[in-house]
Design an enzyme around this catalytic site. Structure first.
Site, mmCIF file in Angstrom:
data_model
loop_
_atom_site.group_PDB
_atom_site.id
_atom_site.type_symbol
_atom_site.label_atom_id
_atom_site.label_comp_id
_atom_site.label_asym_id
_atom_site.label_seq_id
_atom_site.Cartn_x
_atom_site.Cartn_y
_atom_site.Cartn_z
ATOM 1 C CB THR A 1 1.871 5.654 11.502
ATOM 2 O OG1 THR A 1 1.465 7.124 11.179
ATOM 3 C CG2 THR A 1 1.012 4.687 10.404
ATOM 4 N N GLY B 1 7.241 5.072 7.653
ATOM 5 C CA GLY B 1 6.259 6.236 7.949
ATOM 6 C C GLY B 1 6.714 6.849 9.432
ATOM 7 C CE LYS C 1 -1.662 2.720 3.072
ATOM 8 N NZ LYS C 1 -1.889 3.990 2.498
ATOM 9 C CD GLU D 1 10.080 13.110 11.192
ATOM 10 O OE1 GLU D 1 8.809 12.713 11.280
ATOM 11 O OE2 GLU D 1 10.847 12.602 10.535
ATOM 12 C CB CYS E 1 13.159 9.755 7.220
ATOM 13 S SG CYS E 1 14.147 8.591 6.022
ATOM 14 C CD GLU F 1 14.072 1.186 8.228
ATOM 15 O OE1 GLU F 1 14.609 2.337 8.915
ATOM 16 O OE2 GLU F 1 14.558 0.385 8.536
HETATM 17 P P1 NAD Z 1 2.530 8.122 7.727
HETATM 18 O O1 NAD Z 1 2.954 7.290 9.077
HETATM 19 O O2 NAD Z 1 1.499 9.261 8.066
HETATM 20 O O3 NAD Z 1 2.089 7.126 6.783
HETATM 21 C C1 NAD Z 1 3.018 6.136 6.354
HETATM 22 C C2 NAD Z 1 2.219 5.117 5.618
HETATM 23 O O4 NAD Z 1 1.409 4.391 6.571
HETATM 24 C C3 NAD Z 1 1.274 5.532 4.652
HETATM 25 O O5 NAD Z 1 0.938 4.652 3.593
HETATM 26 C C4 NAD Z 1 -0.237 5.605 5.466
HETATM 27 O O6 NAD Z 1 -1.321 5.230 4.683
HETATM 28 C C5 NAD Z 1 -0.008 4.199 6.277
HETATM 29 N N1 NAD Z 1 -0.790 4.320 7.483
HETATM 30 C C6 NAD Z 1 -1.348 5.286 8.169
HETATM 31 N N2 NAD Z 1 -1.905 4.960 9.217
HETATM 32 C C7 NAD Z 1 -1.900 3.486 9.297
HETATM 33 C C8 NAD Z 1 -2.495 2.285 10.023
HETATM 34 N N3 NAD Z 1 -3.116 2.778 11.067
HETATM 35 N N4 NAD Z 1 -1.990 1.214 9.927
HETATM 36 C C9 NAD Z 1 -1.358 0.980 8.792
HETATM 37 N N5 NAD Z 1 -0.765 1.894 8.059
HETATM 38 C C10 NAD Z 1 -1.274 2.977 7.951
HETATM 39 O O7 NAD Z 1 3.633 8.650 7.559
HETATM 40 P P2 NAD Z 1 3.906 9.935 6.184
HETATM 41 O O8 NAD Z 1 3.518 11.048 6.805
HETATM 42 O O9 NAD Z 1 3.469 9.308 4.815
HETATM 43 O O10 NAD Z 1 5.597 9.898 6.013
HETATM 44 C C11 NAD Z 1 6.495 10.833 6.787
HETATM 45 C C12 NAD Z 1 6.935 10.099 7.855
HETATM 46 O O11 NAD Z 1 7.659 8.852 7.461
HETATM 47 C C13 NAD Z 1 8.036 10.809 8.524
HETATM 48 O O12 NAD Z 1 7.985 10.656 9.997
HETATM 49 C C14 NAD Z 1 9.333 10.502 8.184
HETATM 50 O O13 NAD Z 1 10.499 10.601 8.983
HETATM 51 C C15 NAD Z 1 9.238 8.905 7.973
HETATM 52 N N6 NAD Z 1 9.873 8.273 7.024
HETATM 53 C C16 NAD Z 1 10.899 7.394 7.595
HETATM 54 C C17 NAD Z 1 11.964 6.798 6.541
HETATM 55 C C18 NAD Z 1 12.928 5.866 7.171
HETATM 56 O O14 NAD Z 1 13.365 5.328 6.389
HETATM 57 N N7 NAD Z 1 13.035 5.737 8.656
HETATM 58 C C19 NAD Z 1 11.966 7.092 5.232
HETATM 59 C C20 NAD Z 1 10.912 7.867 4.950
HETATM 60 C C21 NAD Z 1 10.057 8.377 5.720
#
Ligand code: NAD
Length: 482
Positions: free
Chosen positions: A228, A224, A172, A383, A280, A246
């Protein structure tokens, strides 16, 4: 234009026939629709992935490699089309999508397709008694959930090792940036056997949660935010899934007085504002050794002011749009909070007036540099994930290590110094999964990648990823008569 799910080799509508608006962040306008999938779509995708698993998992690694390389070649041939789509879907500059996002997606596919043909496991001779060897078998259906900041880059970073090791996938992508995963599924349709890769679009709390909670998806790989990730951990723990998380970062950028000044300015500028600060790994807390503070600030603020915030389609643009209205508003609230916490805005701090007529309603924010903030204030601990950084002076190595480690996050850090012994000492003591010395975002796909503390659980990259997606099983053969 309506995006479709990719299930069992077919591009299909969601069961509910309901769709979500997909917005172009540079204009603020809806430009396509993505499926608002629910648990029924996930159920179909899991069933398709289960059907495909016996054959895909027994397909020789060479053949899986060959098919994945064909996907990589097709993506590379279509690089311009994908880069444009990523730019429109995410708001990032077209030149960034064309030089970073899509080339890296191609590389992810090639890297893991070929890596699996070199993957080998261990054997242990138990003296005079037995020979043990370890099988590393695919685990079944892998559930993969990815974010919006580097959409296809991170989507392929996760699906490639899962597929290469013989798992089938239900993935997804973020509902904010569904386009390039959809386009990839169109390419895969003519190359991969049906059901090997399934892509279900939709909201996190509905579609994502249906994947993480699904009893027949034993592996979950999530990238993400940390909030989450907490939810994913809560859902999957009682189901005893193998989970990789991650998550977020609040990364320090440490500049010692003996650093190569120009290199430190260049590197810190890039790590502050690349992709509008939405990586990130961005270094959002800059610590500068006192003797060079004034010189650093003058040069850094001058360079930040010169970054051109503009239409992502224009080649002269350095900074495109942030991903969504709610995100740009969140970034703005953090800048307000910085004022309340005693910060001084040295540049930026606002949404620009008029980027261009086409982008009048886009989600732009100026590169922002803030000083005079306490190290432990919220702006320095939470963040923000936008083009906002703080600059704080430090007096000693011990002090800056305390500063660097003073958040709940531990994803990455950059250290700028020409003193090799100091570089080693500091790298050893900073609590982050990746430490860059005199560089930023130099990525070798073989190295372990991931976070400490609230930034992550587990590692991706190279062997770590191949091990994550496989189950080690020990076979012990008695050696008779010895
Ligand atoms: P997010 O957590 O809002 O969403 C990430 C994904 O999770 C999306 O596909 C979303 O639809 C899904 N999601 C949301 N709620 C969920 C649930 N309850 N169950 C399952 N899936 C769910 O993050 P975002 O806003 O899309 O991305 C930004 C974040 O991602 C920042 O915090 C960033 O630091 C982090 N990030 C981390 C890395 C890493 O490698 N550590 C890389 C890129 C981004």
């Amino acid at each position: 234009m309506a995006i479709k799910n990719y299930i069992g080799g077919e591009l299909v509508e969601p069961v509910s026939r309901a769709y979500l608006d997909n917005v172009d962040p540079s204009t603020g306008q809806v430009y396509s629709q993505a499926p608002d999938s629910d648990h029924r779509d996930v159920e179909h995708a899991v069933a398709a992935a289960e059907r495909a698993f016996p054959s895909w998992s027994r397909t020789p690694a060479d053949e899986r490699c060959r098919l994945m390389l064909r996907v990589a070649d097709a993506l590379e041939r279509d690089l311009d089309r994908f880069a444009l789509a990523e730019c429109i879907d995410n708001g990032k500059p077209l030149k960034l999508a064309a030089t970073l996002d899509i080339p890296r997606a191609v590389k992810n596919l090639r890297f893991f397709a070929t890596a699996v043909t070199h993957f080998h496991s261990e054997s242990h001779v138990t003296d005079g008694v037995a020979l043990n060897y370890t099988l590393r078998q695919p685990r079944g259906v892998a559930g993969i959930i990815s974010p919006w900041n580097l959409p296809l880059y991170l989507f392929t970073w996760k699906i490639a090792p899962a597929l290469a090791t013989g798992n089938t996938v239900v993935a997804k992508p973020s509902e904010l940036t569904p386009m390039t995963a959809y386009m990839l599924s169109e390419l895969c349709r003519t190359i991969l056997p049906p059901g090997v890769l399934n892509v279900v679009h939709g909201l996190g709390a509905k579609t994502g949660a249906a994947i993480t909670a699904h009893p027949r998806v034993p592996t979950i790989s999530f990238t993400g935010g940390t909030v989450t990730g907490t939810e994913v951990a809560r859902t999957t723990a009682p189901l005893f899934k193998k989970v990789g998380l991650e998550m977020g970062g609040k990364n320090p950028n440490v500049v010692f007085a003996d650093a190569d000044f120009d290199a430190a300015i260049d590197g810190t500028l890039r790590s502050s504002f690349a992709n509008q600060g939405q990586v990130c790994l961005c270094g959002s807390r800059i610590f500068v050794e006192r003797p060079i503070l004034d010189r650093f600030l003058t040069a850094f603020v001058d360079r930040a002011r010169k970054l051109k915030v503009g239409d992502p389609l224009e080649s002269s643009t350095d900074q495109g749009a942030l991903v969504s209205r709610s995100h740009v508003e969140k970034v703005g609230r953090y800048v307000e909070l910085a004022g309340q916490e005693g910060g001084t805005i040295r540049c930026g701090g606002r949404r620009p007036d008029a980027v261009s007529p086409r982008c009048r309603d886009g989600f732009f924010f100026e590169p922002t540099v803030i000083t005079d903030l306490p190290v432990d204030c919220r702006v320095n601990r939470e963040e923000i994930f936008g083009p906002v950084v703080s600059v704080t002076p430090f007096e000693s190595e011990d002090q800056v290590i305390d500063f660097a480690n003073s958040t709940d996050y531990g994803l990455s850090a950059s250290v700028w110094t020409q003193n090799l012994s100091r570089a080693h000492r500091v790298a050893e003591r900073i609590q982050s999964g990746t430490i860059w010395i005199n560089c930023w975002l130099v990525r070798d796909l073989r190295v372990p990648f991931g976070g400490m503390k609230n930034s992550g659980v587990g590692r991706e990259g190279g062997l770590e990823a191949l091990r994550f997606y496989t189950e080690p099983k020990n076979v012990c053969i008695h050696v008779a008569g010895s």
